[in-house]
Scaffold this motif. Structure first.
Motif, PDB file in Angstrom:
ATOM      1  N   GLY A   1     -36.396 -10.421  12.406  1.00 53.10           N
ATOM      2  CA  GLY A   1     -36.953  -9.091  12.606  1.00 53.10           C
ATOM      3  C   GLY A   1     -38.465  -9.078  12.644  1.00 53.10           C
ATOM      4  O   GLY A   1     -39.075  -8.527  13.564  1.00 53.10           O
ATOM      5  N   VAL A   2     -39.087  -9.709  11.666  1.00 56.93           N
ATOM      6  CA  VAL A   2     -40.549  -9.694  11.580  1.00 56.93           C
ATOM      7  C   VAL A   2     -41.166 -10.719  12.527  1.00 56.93           C
ATOM      8  O   VAL A   2     -42.078 -10.401  13.293  1.00 56.93           O
ATOM      9  CB  VAL A   2     -41.002  -9.939  10.125  1.00 56.93           C
ATOM     10  CG1 VAL A   2     -42.501 -10.066  10.034  1.00 56.93           C
ATOM     11  CG2 VAL A   2     -40.497  -8.824   9.211  1.00 56.93           C
ATOM     12  N   MET A   3     -40.658 -11.941  12.491  1.00 57.75           N
ATOM     13  CA  MET A   3     -41.273 -13.003  13.294  1.00 57.75           C
ATOM     14  C   MET A   3     -40.900 -12.925  14.774  1.00 57.75           C
ATOM     15  O   MET A   3     -41.725 -13.220  15.630  1.00 57.75           O
ATOM     16  CB  MET A   3     -40.874 -14.377  12.727  1.00 57.75           C
ATOM     17  CG  MET A   3     -41.444 -14.656  11.352  1.00 57.75           C
ATOM     18  SD  MET A   3     -40.825 -16.180  10.584  1.00 57.75           S
ATOM     19  CE  MET A   3     -41.183 -17.391  11.804  1.00 57.75           C
ATOM     20  N   TYR A   4     -39.663 -12.550  15.074  1.00 63.99           N
ATOM     21  CA  TYR A   4     -39.188 -12.578  16.454  1.00 63.99           C
ATOM     22  C   TYR A   4     -38.852 -11.193  17.000  1.00 63.99           C
ATOM     23  O   TYR A   4     -38.246 -11.073  18.064  1.00 63.99           O
ATOM     24  CB  TYR A   4     -37.981 -13.510  16.586  1.00 63.99           C
ATOM     25  CG  TYR A   4     -38.365 -14.954  16.382  1.00 63.99           C
ATOM     26  CD1 TYR A   4     -38.933 -15.690  17.412  1.00 63.99           C
ATOM     27  CD2 TYR A   4     -38.182 -15.571  15.160  1.00 63.99           C
ATOM     28  CE1 TYR A   4     -39.292 -17.008  17.234  1.00 63.99           C
ATOM     29  CE2 TYR A   4     -38.542 -16.894  14.965  1.00 63.99           C
ATOM     30  CZ  TYR A   4     -39.098 -17.606  16.003  1.00 63.99           C
ATOM     31  OH  TYR A   4     -39.454 -18.912  15.810  1.00 63.99           O
ATOM     32  N   GLU A   5     -39.179 -10.151  16.275  1.00 63.42           N
ATOM     33  CA  GLU A   5     -39.107  -8.757  16.698  1.00 63.42           C
ATOM     34  C   GLU A   5     -37.712  -8.283  17.100  1.00 63.42           C
ATOM     35  O   GLU A   5     -37.554  -7.535  18.054  1.00 63.42           O
ATOM     36  CB  GLU A   5     -40.111  -8.493  17.823  1.00 63.42           C
ATOM     37  CG  GLU A   5     -41.538  -8.754  17.398  1.00 63.42           C
ATOM     38  CD  GLU A   5     -42.532  -8.604  18.543  1.00 63.42           C
ATOM     39  OE1 GLU A   5     -42.110  -8.300  19.677  1.00 63.42           O
ATOM     40  OE2 GLU A   5     -43.719  -8.780  18.279  1.00 63.42           O
TER      41      GLU A   5
ATOM     42  N   ILE B   1     -35.741 -13.318  23.142  1.00 58.61           N
ATOM     43  CA  ILE B   1     -36.608 -14.181  22.354  1.00 58.61           C
ATOM     44  C   ILE B   1     -37.029 -15.348  23.229  1.00 58.61           C
ATOM     45  O   ILE B   1     -36.197 -15.965  23.902  1.00 58.61           O
ATOM     46  CB  ILE B   1     -35.890 -14.666  21.077  1.00 58.61           C
ATOM     47  CG1 ILE B   1     -35.571 -13.483  20.166  1.00 58.61           C
ATOM     48  CG2 ILE B   1     -36.733 -15.688  20.339  1.00 58.61           C
ATOM     49  CD1 ILE B   1     -34.774 -13.858  18.942  1.00 58.61           C
ATOM     50  N   ASP B   2     -38.328 -15.642  23.228  1.00 60.53           N
ATOM     51  CA  ASP B   2     -38.840 -16.727  24.067  1.00 60.53           C
ATOM     52  C   ASP B   2     -38.302 -18.088  23.635  1.00 60.53           C
ATOM     53  O   ASP B   2     -37.817 -18.858  24.439  1.00 60.53           O
ATOM     54  CB  ASP B   2     -40.372 -16.744  24.041  1.00 60.53           C
ATOM     55  CG  ASP B   2     -40.955 -15.522  24.727  1.00 60.53           C
ATOM     56  OD1 ASP B   2     -40.282 -14.959  25.607  1.00 60.53           O
ATOM     57  OD2 ASP B   2     -42.082 -15.140  24.370  1.00 60.53           O
ATOM     58  N   ASN B   3     -38.430 -18.399  22.367  1.00 56.77           N
ATOM     59  CA  ASN B   3     -37.996 -19.693  21.855  1.00 56.77           C
ATOM     60  C   ASN B   3     -36.725 -19.484  21.032  1.00 56.77           C
ATOM     61  O   ASN B   3     -36.751 -19.477  19.812  1.00 56.77           O
ATOM     62  CB  ASN B   3     -39.110 -20.323  21.013  1.00 56.77           C
ATOM     63  CG  ASN B   3     -38.862 -21.791  20.777  1.00 56.77           C
ATOM     64  OD1 ASN B   3     -37.811 -22.326  21.114  1.00 56.77           O
ATOM     65  ND2 ASN B   3     -39.834 -22.450  20.189  1.00 56.77           N
TER      66      ASN B   3
END
Length: 149
Positions: free
Chosen positions: A23-27, A83-85
């Protein structure tokens, strides 16, 4: 009731961890993380904690839960978010869940799962008494016979 409490503990820990990571790191949204935590909690509780842990040990069950978490997080994040990665996100989430599973398995072994010693004593195969018989050899050695004469 014990299983409901254990499942609730697993859900809350998974929700907090995955919200911080995904949630915080990858939105990811809170709703997506909530749904992911419910799915992951139920599947890993049934497979990793109720099937694998009682038959093996903490290490094997933790590795299985890590694999289950990685597959479910990867599959879920791939279908729901951009998510990109994706590999790194699912790997970090699965590692965090796996680390917490070590402690959760200890809780399950001490409080939820049946005691192995008591179960083994009640088992019919454990009550069998085996006795061995000791005797001298029936055949004689020719060398020993010659020495006696």
């Amino acid at each position: 009731m014990k299983h409901v409490k254990a499942l609730l503990i697993k859900f809350v820990v998974t929700l907090v961890l995955l919200y911080i990571i995904l949630g915080v790191m990858y939105e990811m949204t809170f709703g997506e993380v909530f749904l992911l935590s419910v799915i992951l909690g139920v599947i890993s509780y049934l497979i990793g904690d109720m099937l694998i842990l009682p038959k093996t040990n903490n290490t094997v069950a933790t590795i299985a839960d890590f694999g289950i978490a990685w597959i479910i997080i990867y599959w879920f994040a791939d279908g729901m978010t951009r998510i990109d990665n994706l590999f790194a996100a699912s790997l970090i989430g699965a590692i965090a869940v796996g680390v917490c599973e070590i402690f959760f398995h200890r809780y399950l072994s001490n409080n939820i799962l049946p005691d192995d010693e008591q179960h083994d004593q009640n088992s019919a195969t454990r009550n069998l008494k085996y006795q061995t018989e000791i005797s001298e050899e029936l055949e004689t050695n020719e060398y020993e016979d010659k020495e006696k004469k």
